[in-house]
Design an enzyme around this catalytic site. Sequence first.
Site, PDB file in Angstrom:
ATOM      1  N   HIS A 127      -0.306  -0.143 -10.066  1.00 22.04           N
ATOM      2  CA  HIS A 127      -1.068  -1.032  -9.170  1.00 22.04           C
ATOM      3  C   HIS A 127      -1.594  -2.259  -9.935  1.00 22.04           C
ATOM      4  O   HIS A 127      -2.806  -2.494 -10.000  1.00 22.04           O
ATOM      5  CB  HIS A 127      -2.225  -0.277  -8.497  1.00 22.04           C
ATOM      6  CG  HIS A 127      -2.674  -0.927  -7.220  1.00 22.04           C
ATOM      7  ND1 HIS A 127      -3.152  -0.229  -6.147  1.00 22.04           N
ATOM      8  CD2 HIS A 127      -2.742  -2.243  -6.845  1.00 22.04           C
ATOM      9  CE1 HIS A 127      -3.487  -1.073  -5.175  1.00 22.04           C
ATOM     10  NE2 HIS A 127      -3.240  -2.300  -5.581  1.00 22.04           N
ATOM     11  N   GLU A 161      -3.854   7.236  -5.763  1.00 17.90           N
ATOM     12  CA  GLU A 161      -3.962   6.524  -7.044  1.00 17.90           C
ATOM     13  C   GLU A 161      -5.240   6.938  -7.769  1.00 17.90           C
ATOM     14  O   GLU A 161      -6.281   7.031  -7.117  1.00 17.90           O
ATOM     15  CB  GLU A 161      -3.938   5.010  -6.791  1.00 17.90           C
ATOM     16  CG  GLU A 161      -2.613   4.586  -6.171  1.00 17.90           C
ATOM     17  CD  GLU A 161      -2.555   3.121  -5.741  1.00 17.90           C
ATOM     18  OE1 GLU A 161      -3.573   2.418  -5.854  1.00 17.90           O
ATOM     19  OE2 GLU A 161      -1.479   2.694  -5.301  1.00 17.90           O
ATOM     20  N   ARG A 220       0.844  -1.187   0.000  1.00 24.86           N
ATOM     21  CA  ARG A 220       0.000   0.000   0.000  1.00 24.86           C
ATOM     22  C   ARG A 220       0.886   1.246   0.000  1.00 24.86           C
ATOM     23  O   ARG A 220       1.865   1.322   0.748  1.00 24.86           O
ATOM     24  CB  ARG A 220      -0.924   0.022   1.226  1.00 24.86           C
ATOM     25  CG  ARG A 220      -2.075  -0.955   1.155  1.00 24.86           C
ATOM     26  CD  ARG A 220      -3.098  -0.580   0.065  1.00 24.86           C
ATOM     27  NE  ARG A 220      -4.193  -1.536  -0.046  1.00 24.86           N
ATOM     28  CZ  ARG A 220      -4.240  -2.556  -0.896  1.00 24.86           C
ATOM     29  NH1 ARG A 220      -3.247  -2.785  -1.727  1.00 24.86           N
ATOM     30  NH2 ARG A 220      -5.295  -3.350  -0.944  1.00 24.86           N
TER      31      ARG A 220
HETATM   32  N1  NAD Z   1      -0.324  -4.489  -5.139  1.00 23.53           N
HETATM   33  C1  NAD Z   1      -1.394  -5.280  -5.162  1.00 23.53           C
HETATM   34  O1  NAD Z   1      -2.009  -5.445  -6.222  1.00 23.53           O
HETATM   35  C2  NAD Z   1      -1.856  -5.986  -3.901  1.00 23.53           C
HETATM   36  C3  NAD Z   1      -2.741  -7.070  -4.004  1.00 23.53           C
HETATM   37  C4  NAD Z   1      -3.131  -7.759  -2.841  1.00 23.53           C
HETATM   38  C5  NAD Z   1      -2.668  -7.355  -1.606  1.00 23.53           C
HETATM   39  N2  NAD Z   1      -1.825  -6.286  -1.532  1.00 23.53           N
HETATM   40  C6  NAD Z   1      -1.302  -5.851  -0.220  1.00 23.53           C
HETATM   41  O2  NAD Z   1      -0.541  -6.910   0.336  1.00 23.53           O
HETATM   42  C7  NAD Z   1      -0.736  -6.900   1.757  1.00 23.53           C
HETATM   43  C8  NAD Z   1      -0.450  -8.288   2.314  1.00 23.53           C
HETATM   44  O3  NAD Z   1      -1.405  -9.212   1.824  1.00 23.53           O
HETATM   45  P1  NAD Z   1      -1.480 -10.698   2.454  1.00 23.53           P
HETATM   46  O4  NAD Z   1      -2.536 -11.421   1.694  1.00 23.53           O
HETATM   47  O5  NAD Z   1      -0.119 -11.255   2.569  1.00 23.53           O
HETATM   48  O6  NAD Z   1      -2.032 -10.349   3.912  1.00 23.53           O
HETATM   49  P2  NAD Z   1      -1.838 -11.206   5.243  1.00 23.53           P
HETATM   50  O7  NAD Z   1      -2.879 -10.710   6.175  1.00 23.53           O
HETATM   51  O8  NAD Z   1      -1.779 -12.665   4.925  1.00 23.53           O
HETATM   52  O9  NAD Z   1      -0.375 -10.774   5.763  1.00 23.53           O
HETATM   53  C9  NAD Z   1      -0.114  -9.535   6.349  1.00 23.53           C
HETATM   54  C10 NAD Z   1       0.920  -9.759   7.432  1.00 23.53           C
HETATM   55  O10 NAD Z   1       1.278  -8.479   7.968  1.00 23.53           O
HETATM   56  C11 NAD Z   1       1.445  -8.652   9.363  1.00 23.53           C
HETATM   57  N3  NAD Z   1       1.357  -7.401  10.102  1.00 23.53           N
HETATM   58  C12 NAD Z   1       0.257  -6.803  10.604  1.00 23.53           C
HETATM   59  N4  NAD Z   1       0.610  -5.685  11.286  1.00 23.53           N
HETATM   60  C13 NAD Z   1       1.949  -5.590  11.187  1.00 23.53           C
HETATM   61  C14 NAD Z   1       2.894  -4.663  11.697  1.00 23.53           C
HETATM   62  N5  NAD Z   1       2.499  -3.606  12.430  1.00 23.53           N
HETATM   63  N6  NAD Z   1       4.186  -4.867  11.415  1.00 23.53           N
HETATM   64  C15 NAD Z   1       4.576  -5.943  10.678  1.00 23.53           C
HETATM   65  N7  NAD Z   1       3.739  -6.860  10.198  1.00 23.53           N
HETATM   66  C16 NAD Z   1       2.429  -6.677  10.440  1.00 23.53           C
HETATM   67  C17 NAD Z   1       0.361  -9.643   9.761  1.00 23.53           C
HETATM   68  O11 NAD Z   1       0.650 -10.248  11.017  1.00 23.53           O
HETATM   69  C18 NAD Z   1       0.402 -10.609   8.600  1.00 23.53           C
HETATM   70  O12 NAD Z   1       1.300 -11.682   8.857  1.00 23.53           O
HETATM   71  C19 NAD Z   1      -2.190  -6.453   1.921  1.00 23.53           C
HETATM   72  O13 NAD Z   1      -2.379  -5.850   3.178  1.00 23.53           O
HETATM   73  C20 NAD Z   1      -2.361  -5.471   0.785  1.00 23.53           C
HETATM   74  O14 NAD Z   1      -2.044  -4.184   1.281  1.00 23.53           O
HETATM   75  C21 NAD Z   1      -1.408  -5.614  -2.623  1.00 23.53           C
END
Ligand code: NAD
Length: 323
Positions: free
Chosen positions: A284, A265, A236
């Site tokens: 994105h 965005e 993000r």
């Molecule tokens: N660019 C894109 O097209 C796209 C697509 C999908 C997801 N995403 C992003 O990817 C991110 C991760 O997705 P995911 O499916 O792996 O999610 P997920 O929930 O499986 O993993 C997120 C991880 O972040 C950890 N976390 C939470 N708070 C934290 C903190 N303060 N410090 C460190 N770690 C922390 C959680 O414990 C978890 O393990 C989403 O939040 C989203 O923002 C981007």
Amino acid sequence: MKIVILDGYTLNPGDLSWAGLEALGDVKVYDRLHPEDIVHAIGDADAVLTNKTPISESTLIACPGVKYIGVLATGYNVVDVNAAKARNIPVCNIPTYGTMAVAQFTFALLLELCHHVGAHSDSVYAGEWSSNIDWCYWKHPLMELAGKTIGIIGFGRIGQAVASIAKALGMKVLAFDAYENDAGKALATYTGLDELLHTSDVITLHCPLFPETQGIICNENIQKMKQSVFIINASRGPLVVEQDLCDALNSGRVAGAAMDVVSTEPIKTDNPLLRAKNCLITPHIAWAPIESRQRLMDIAVDNLRAFSRGEMLNNVWGKEQND
Ligand SMILES: NC(=O)c1ccc[n+]([C@@H]2O[C@H](COP(=O)([O-])OP(=O)(O)OC[C@H]3O[C@@H](n4cnc5c(N)ncnc54)[C@H](O)[C@@H]3O)[C@@H](O)[C@H]2O)c1
């Protein structure tokens, strides 16, 4: 059932089919809508599906026929969930659909930083190889990843998929997460944030946007990194203080960066990263291969089909908002 899709274009610009939803009712698809047209577009629909188009309490008051809201994404902050819940309207999202796509794209960005494939190909088409005095040349430093350390901030689904690919390339993997788990321990060494910042050759962000993660890539943390570091953000935009990263890239304090997401965005023309050295920016698209959009479509259909049978799938009522 009358079904309205408020902004279908980014999910399905024409290469997927809406047939799964059409089997459930009369479907009207808008590619995108201006805010002032939302109420009219919903009209007396029973089910409304949105990706990024907001559904506010005033919209729900103006459209009392709405019985179901489907979100064509994981994050559901565009919907006033409390207002929906107060009217007994479920809000059903897509919890996960693109883990491998985002992990793969993270490496598309990293490998581009390592090899500048696009720039080298452009230079060949511009005639630079034909006129070169040697049989080969390169215009940017090239980097091998084997033996380098990747630091993954946010070690959930995508972070762990990134770790698996990194290990296949011979990288050492460090992870920082608010919570540790056994699957993560099998793939990486968990560290504190400072140790990860100090020792990583590549830092990649895969944590959600929370108040405690907003601006995690800021000047103070950049000063803790190696000067040769590459920083990647496919999570993000607001995780990065863009002016700080821009200054660090332009001064050479950071060697390179790749951003699939930015603070606003579509990107604003005055975004400082547009004027930063060695910074790749993509619009994105990490989530967007057809396979992951098809998965998203299938889950959206499953959610609505379950609702039409009186069941509930992926209703977010009462869940903590991710991002
Ligand atoms: N660019 C894109 O097209 C796209 C697509 C999908 C997801 N995403 C992003 O990817 C991110 C991760 O997705 P995911 O499916 O792996 O999610 P997920 O929930 O499986 O993993 C997120 C991880 O972040 C950890 N976390 C939470 N708070 C934290 C903190 N303060 N410090 C460190 N770690 C922390 C959680 O414990 C978890 O393990 C989403 O939040 C989203 O923002 C981007």
